[in-house]
Design an enzyme around this catalytic site. Structure first.
Site, PDB file in Angstrom:
ATOM      1  N   SER A  31       0.841  -1.198   0.000  1.00  0.00           N
ATOM      2  CA  SER A  31       0.000   0.000   0.000  1.00  0.00           C
ATOM      3  C   SER A  31       0.873   1.244   0.000  1.00  0.00           C
ATOM      4  O   SER A  31       1.706   1.411   0.896  1.00  0.00           O
ATOM      5  CB  SER A  31      -0.864   0.061   1.270  1.00  0.00           C
ATOM      6  N   HIS A  62      -4.272  -0.884  -4.455  1.00  0.00           N
ATOM      7  CA  HIS A  62      -3.560  -1.948  -5.182  1.00  0.00           C
ATOM      8  C   HIS A  62      -4.112  -2.029  -6.600  1.00  0.00           C
ATOM      9  O   HIS A  62      -5.248  -2.455  -6.811  1.00  0.00           O
ATOM     10  CB  HIS A  62      -3.737  -3.296  -4.478  1.00  0.00           C
ATOM     11  N   HIS A  84      -3.943 -10.810  -0.994  1.00  0.00           N
ATOM     12  CA  HIS A  84      -3.834 -10.995   0.455  1.00  0.00           C
ATOM     13  C   HIS A  84      -4.658 -12.179   0.926  1.00  0.00           C
ATOM     14  O   HIS A  84      -5.720 -12.472   0.371  1.00  0.00           O
ATOM     15  CB  HIS A  84      -4.334  -9.737   1.180  1.00  0.00           C
ATOM     16  N   TYR A  86      -6.385 -12.077   3.537  1.00  0.00           N
ATOM     17  CA  TYR A  86      -7.644 -11.556   4.089  1.00  0.00           C
ATOM     18  C   TYR A  86      -8.705 -11.325   3.032  1.00  0.00           C
ATOM     19  O   TYR A  86      -9.878 -11.127   3.351  1.00  0.00           O
ATOM     20  CB  TYR A  86      -7.419 -10.279   4.921  1.00  0.00           C
ATOM     21  N   GLU A  87      -8.306 -11.349   1.751  1.00  0.00           N
ATOM     22  CA  GLU A  87      -9.310 -11.253   0.690  1.00  0.00           C
ATOM     23  C   GLU A  87      -9.918 -12.618   0.396  1.00  0.00           C
ATOM     24  O   GLU A  87     -10.777 -12.745  -0.474  1.00  0.00           O
ATOM     25  CB  GLU A  87      -8.668 -10.725  -0.595  1.00  0.00           C
ATOM     26  N   ALA A 114       3.039  -1.750   4.301  1.00  0.00           N
ATOM     27  CA  ALA A 114       2.678  -0.793   5.349  1.00  0.00           C
ATOM     28  C   ALA A 114       2.485  -1.611   6.618  1.00  0.00           C
ATOM     29  O   ALA A 114       1.956  -2.718   6.556  1.00  0.00           O
ATOM     30  CB  ALA A 114       1.382  -0.089   4.975  1.00  0.00           C
ATOM     31  N   MET A 212      -0.129  -7.409   7.264  1.00  0.00           N
ATOM     32  CA  MET A 212      -0.961  -8.490   6.713  1.00  0.00           C
ATOM     33  C   MET A 212      -0.408  -9.040   5.405  1.00  0.00           C
ATOM     34  O   MET A 212      -1.171  -9.545   4.573  1.00  0.00           O
ATOM     35  CB  MET A 212      -2.392  -7.978   6.512  1.00  0.00           C
ATOM     36  N   SER A 213       0.905  -8.946   5.224  1.00  0.00           N
ATOM     37  CA  SER A 213       1.488  -9.446   3.969  1.00  0.00           C
ATOM     38  C   SER A 213       2.924  -9.889   4.212  1.00  0.00           C
ATOM     39  O   SER A 213       3.351 -10.078   5.355  1.00  0.00           O
ATOM     40  CB  SER A 213       1.468  -8.340   2.904  1.00  0.00           C
ATOM     41  N   ASN A 236       1.313   3.638  11.237  1.00  0.00           N
ATOM     42  CA  ASN A 236       0.562   3.926  12.470  1.00  0.00           C
ATOM     43  C   ASN A 236       1.212   3.136  13.594  1.00  0.00           C
ATOM     44  O   ASN A 236       1.925   2.173  13.338  1.00  0.00           O
ATOM     45  CB  ASN A 236      -0.905   3.457  12.315  1.00  0.00           C
ATOM     46  N   HIS A 248      -8.032   1.779   7.526  1.00  0.00           N
ATOM     47  CA  HIS A 248      -7.255   1.584   6.295  1.00  0.00           C
ATOM     48  C   HIS A 248      -7.047   2.923   5.585  1.00  0.00           C
ATOM     49  O   HIS A 248      -5.988   3.191   5.038  1.00  0.00           O
ATOM     50  CB  HIS A 248      -7.977   0.588   5.382  1.00  0.00           C
TER      51      HIS A 248
HETATM   52  N1  HPA Z   1      -1.840  -3.870  11.812  1.00  0.00           N
HETATM   53  C1  HPA Z   1      -1.837  -4.718  10.770  1.00  0.00           C
HETATM   54  N2  HPA Z   1      -1.583  -4.340   9.530  1.00  0.00           N
HETATM   55  C2  HPA Z   1      -1.279  -3.052   9.317  1.00  0.00           C
HETATM   56  C3  HPA Z   1      -1.243  -2.112  10.346  1.00  0.00           C
HETATM   57  C4  HPA Z   1      -1.542  -2.549  11.668  1.00  0.00           C
HETATM   58  O1  HPA Z   1      -1.531  -1.784  12.641  1.00  0.00           O
HETATM   59  N3  HPA Z   1      -0.902  -0.918   9.801  1.00  0.00           N
HETATM   60  C5  HPA Z   1      -0.721  -1.144   8.470  1.00  0.00           C
HETATM   61  N4  HPA Z   1      -0.945  -2.425   8.176  1.00  0.00           N
END
Ligand code: HPA
Length: 277
Positions: A31, A62, A84, A86-87, A114, A212-213, A236, A248
């Site tokens: 991302s 993406h 991903h 999660y998709e 990210a 998550m990747s 973050n 997100h």
């Molecule tokens: N957690 C999981 N995935 C992320 C985060 C997070 O805080 N920030 C960006 N991708």
């Protein structure tokens, strides 16, 4: 469904036919990491839609393209749009881009993402070079892969990410005024963000950042004998580390605000890799 290795080879053949290029350096764009492709000259963009057997991707941020281009005198291919867990994608689909790059001849791979900062000395906007990872997805992309003598599946994971590349990138970040750390990345499945209790547990396990990747792709890339560089942008602080709630949209916004700096960094990274290659 066709066997994954065959499918990757067929897609790589289509890409080679269209571009006539055989890059040895690949980058998977997480991302907001578009800068890594923006700095490429002589670009040729092939959309996933245009490739038989290529799944479509559907997450904001993406795009779903292979971007072929040049930097530091080398052919480079960037993957815009990863798949991903999660998709709901199968593991084979998650690692398909990495397998395609390997079929194209890529032997040095940069995985970007990210991530949420777990280490309290990190701040949003910092980079973290992956020195190690923790796979907390509960799955492994090598399950069911038939081992061969050239490609064993019981692979050593002691140094997944190349320490030489990491060292030179850290030096470049220093010169460019980018705050940069080395740390351990932990992959969860998502898509919900973590709870504060989970983040405390991950910290106790030794994780510095969560996302998550990347880990699933890194395992496959390692199996395929690629040299790896992993870079997280801390968008973050992870849940419970700072007062903010996670979204997100905010992750993408933070990436947009810091990513301009990354063009210069990527020019230097490509130039380093050209010396290694
Ligand atoms: N957690 C999981 N995935 C992320 C985060 C997070 O805080 N920030 C960006 N991708």
């Amino acid at each position: 469904m066709k066997q994954i290795a065959l499918r990757a080879a067929e897609i790589a053949r289509q890409l080679q036919e269209r571009t006539g290029r055989s890059p040895r350096v690949g980058v998977v764009l997480g991302s907001g990491w578009g800068a890594a492709a923006d700095v490429l000259s002589e670009q040729q963009i092939i959309s996933y839609d245009a490739l038989d057997g290529m799944p479509q991707c559907g997450v904001a941020g993406h795009a779903g393209n292979f971007v072929f281009g040049r930097a530091a005198g080398m052919d480079i291919v960037a993957v815009q749009g990863r798949f991903h867990l999660y998709e709901g994608h199968a593991l084979d689909t998650v690692v398909l881009p990495v397998r395609i790059l390997s079929e194209l001849g890529v032997d040095t791979l940069i995985l970007t993402n990210a991530a949420g900062g777990i280490n309290t000395s990190y701040s949003p906007g910092d980079l973290m070079l992956l020195s190690d990872h923790i796979n907390l997805t509960g799955c492994n992309p090598l399950v069911g892969v038939r081992a061969s003598s050239a490609y064993p599946i019981f692979i050593d994971m002691t140094e997944i990410y190349d320490s030489g590349l990491r060292r030179s990138v850290a030096e470049h970040c220093g010169r460019l005024g980018i705050n940069c750390h080395e740390g351990t990345y932990l992959q969860v499945v998502g898509p919900s963000y973590e709870t504060p209790a989970e983040i405390r547990a991950f910290r106790a396990m030794g994780a510095d950042a969560v996302g998550m990747s990347t880990v699933i792709e890194a395992i496959c890339a390692r199996y395929l004998k690629m040299r790896l560089l992993g870079i997280s942008c801390i968008t973050n602080m992870a849940a419970g580390v700072a007062a903010q709630r996670l979204s997100h949209g905010d992750v993408l916004k933070e990436m947009a605000s810091v990513s301009e700096n990354f063009c210069n960094l990527f020019k230097l990274i490509y130039s380093d890799i050209s010396k290694f290659a």
